[in-house]
Design a protein around this motif. Structure first.
Motif, PDB file in Angstrom:
ATOM      1  N   VAL A 152       0.852  -1.181   0.000  1.00 57.26           N
ATOM      2  CA  VAL A 152       0.000   0.000   0.000  1.00 57.26           C
ATOM      3  C   VAL A 152       0.892   1.237   0.000  1.00 57.26           C
ATOM      4  N   SER A 153       0.466   2.260  -0.726  1.00 61.35           N
ATOM      5  CA  SER A 153       1.181   3.530  -0.748  1.00 61.35           C
ATOM      6  C   SER A 153       0.301   4.572  -0.077  1.00 61.35           C
ATOM      7  N   TYR A 154       0.861   5.254   0.914  1.00 56.49           N
ATOM      8  CA  TYR A 154       0.090   6.230   1.668  1.00 56.49           C
ATOM      9  C   TYR A 154      -0.091   7.542   0.922  1.00 56.49           C
ATOM     10  N   THR A 155       0.655   7.738  -0.155  1.00 58.03           N
ATOM     11  CA  THR A 155       0.542   8.981  -0.919  1.00 58.03           C
ATOM     12  C   THR A 155      -0.482   8.880  -2.036  1.00 58.03           C
ATOM     13  N   GLY A 156      -0.984   7.678  -2.293  1.00 57.79           N
ATOM     14  CA  GLY A 156      -1.997   7.510  -3.339  1.00 57.79           C
ATOM     15  C   GLY A 156      -1.394   7.070  -4.652  1.00 57.79           C
ATOM     16  N   GLY A 157      -0.120   7.278  -4.868  1.00 59.93           N
ATOM     17  CA  GLY A 157       0.551   6.832  -6.092  1.00 59.93           C
ATOM     18  C   GLY A 157       1.479   5.687  -5.760  1.00 59.93           C
ATOM     19  N   ILE A 158       2.359   5.381  -6.676  1.00 58.23           N
ATOM     20  CA  ILE A 158       3.285   4.283  -6.433  1.00 58.23           C
ATOM     21  C   ILE A 158       4.631   4.770  -5.911  1.00 58.23           C
ATOM     22  N   VAL A 159       4.771   6.067  -5.743  1.00 59.00           N
ATOM     23  CA  VAL A 159       6.003   6.645  -5.227  1.00 59.00           C
ATOM     24  C   VAL A 159       5.678   7.418  -3.950  1.00 59.00           C
ATOM     25  N   GLY A 160       6.487   7.249  -2.941  1.00 59.09           N
ATOM     26  CA  GLY A 160       6.263   7.968  -1.682  1.00 59.09           C
ATOM     27  C   GLY A 160       6.275   7.000  -0.517  1.00 59.09           C
ATOM     28  N   ALA A 161       5.528   7.318   0.499  1.00 62.75           N
ATOM     29  CA  ALA A 161       5.481   6.475   1.700  1.00 62.75           C
ATOM     30  C   ALA A 161       4.675   5.228   1.398  1.00 62.75           C
ATOM     31  N   SER A 162       5.330   4.084   1.438  1.00 61.15           N
ATOM     32  CA  SER A 162       4.633   2.833   1.151  1.00 61.15           C
ATOM     33  C   SER A 162       4.960   1.807   2.220  1.00 61.15           C
ATOM     34  N   ASP A 163       4.115   0.816   2.306  1.00 62.14           N
ATOM     35  CA  ASP A 163       4.249  -0.211   3.324  1.00 62.14           C
ATOM     36  C   ASP A 163       3.776  -1.529   2.724  1.00 62.14           C
ATOM     37  N   TYR A 164       4.097  -2.632   3.398  1.00 64.47           N
ATOM     38  CA  TYR A 164       3.684  -3.940   2.890  1.00 64.47           C
ATOM     39  C   TYR A 164       3.367  -4.877   4.041  1.00 64.47           C
ATOM     40  N   LYS A 165       2.569  -5.886   3.715  1.00 63.78           N
ATOM     41  CA  LYS A 165       2.182  -6.927   4.670  1.00 63.78           C
ATOM     42  C   LYS A 165       2.189  -8.262   3.962  1.00 63.78           C
ATOM     43  N   ILE A 166       2.559  -9.295   4.716  1.00 67.59           N
ATOM     44  CA  ILE A 166       2.472 -10.655   4.192  1.00 67.59           C
ATOM     45  C   ILE A 166       1.634 -11.463   5.165  1.00 67.59           C
ATOM     46  N   ARG A 167       0.517 -11.989   4.678  1.00 68.90           N
ATOM     47  CA  ARG A 167      -0.390 -12.799   5.489  1.00 68.90           C
ATOM     48  C   ARG A 167      -0.730 -12.134   6.821  1.00 68.90           C
ATOM     49  N   GLY A 168      -0.900 -10.818   6.836  1.00 76.38           N
ATOM     50  CA  GLY A 168      -1.292 -10.094   8.040  1.00 76.38           C
ATOM     51  C   GLY A 168      -0.134  -9.587   8.886  1.00 76.38           C
ATOM     52  N   PHE A 169       1.088  -9.976   8.577  1.00 82.59           N
ATOM     53  CA  PHE A 169       2.253  -9.496   9.331  1.00 82.59           C
ATOM     54  C   PHE A 169       2.756  -8.211   8.694  1.00 82.59           C
ATOM     55  N   ASP A 170       3.032  -7.202   9.527  1.00 86.12           N
ATOM     56  CA  ASP A 170       3.500  -5.929   8.989  1.00 86.12           C
ATOM     57  C   ASP A 170       5.002  -5.976   8.713  1.00 86.12           C
ATOM     58  N   ALA A 171       5.545  -4.869   8.196  1.00 85.79           N
ATOM     59  CA  ALA A 171       6.937  -4.821   7.742  1.00 85.79           C
ATOM     60  C   ALA A 171       7.946  -5.064   8.864  1.00 85.79           C
TER      61      ALA A 171
END
Length: 181
Positions: A152-171
């Motif tokens: 997921v990107s918090y800025t709305g685009g694909i560049v900027g503050a982004s984060d990811y999860k795998i099977r419910g586990f955060d980064a």
């Protein structure tokens, strides 16, 4: 009348003198004569305690009660209990011995995930995969193509503050190795 008032003054002085507080001071050092800071100095009287300053010195007034003993404790030293000296104002010097508290044994093991052998899901990206799929997006967006991963990107685009999860586990709980590191 004059004798009565003199007797009253003598009685008041005796009562006030018997309730006078006593002062004790001292120094806490280690075996090498270095002062120990932040040593707890406790007495057998509830609420009557102090700690040593940066020079290892302490002072306290007993008030109307006189404690029988002092206990000195510090996290790095063995606690020590001593009897209080009889003389009011006598300087107390206490030597504490270092203490080593054994902890639990810690065993560190590491292993690298191998395809078909390790029951851990992983994905290897080749240089060709990165060159083909990576443009200007953040790294989590590239990893989103792996199974069970959500970026997921918090800025709305694909560049900027982004984060990811795998099977419910955060980064914070996901290990990412780049070139084996």
């Amino acid at each position: 009348m004059k004798h009565l008032s003199l007797l009253l003054v003598i009685v008041l002085v005796a009562v006030c003198d018997s309730g006078a507080s006593q002062s004790y001071s001292g120094l806490v050092i280690d075996r090498d004569d270095h002062p120990i800071e932040a040593v707890s100095v406790l007495t057998d009287i509830s609420g009557l305690a102090t700690i040593t300053d940066k020079d290892g010195r302490f002072t306290f007034n007993t008030g109307t009660d006189t404690p029988e003993f002092l206990t000195f404790s510090h996290i790095s030293y063995q606690p020590r209990m001593i009897g209080l000296p009889d003389k009011n104002g006598e300087k107390i010097v206490v030597v504490l011995e270092r203490a080593v508290y054994p902890g639990q044994n810690i065993r560190v093991m590491a292993m690298r995930a191998r395809h078909g052998l390790t029951p851990v899901p992983f994905t290897d990206f080749t240089e060709d995969d990165i060159e083909r799929d990576y443009t200007v997006a953040d790294f989590p967006v590239l990893l989103e193509t792996t199974p069970n991963m959500y970026a997921v990107s918090y800025t709305g685009g694909i560049v900027g503050a982004s984060d990811y999860k795998i099977r419910g586990f955060d980064a914070k709980r996901i290990g990412v190795y780049i070139n084996g590191i």
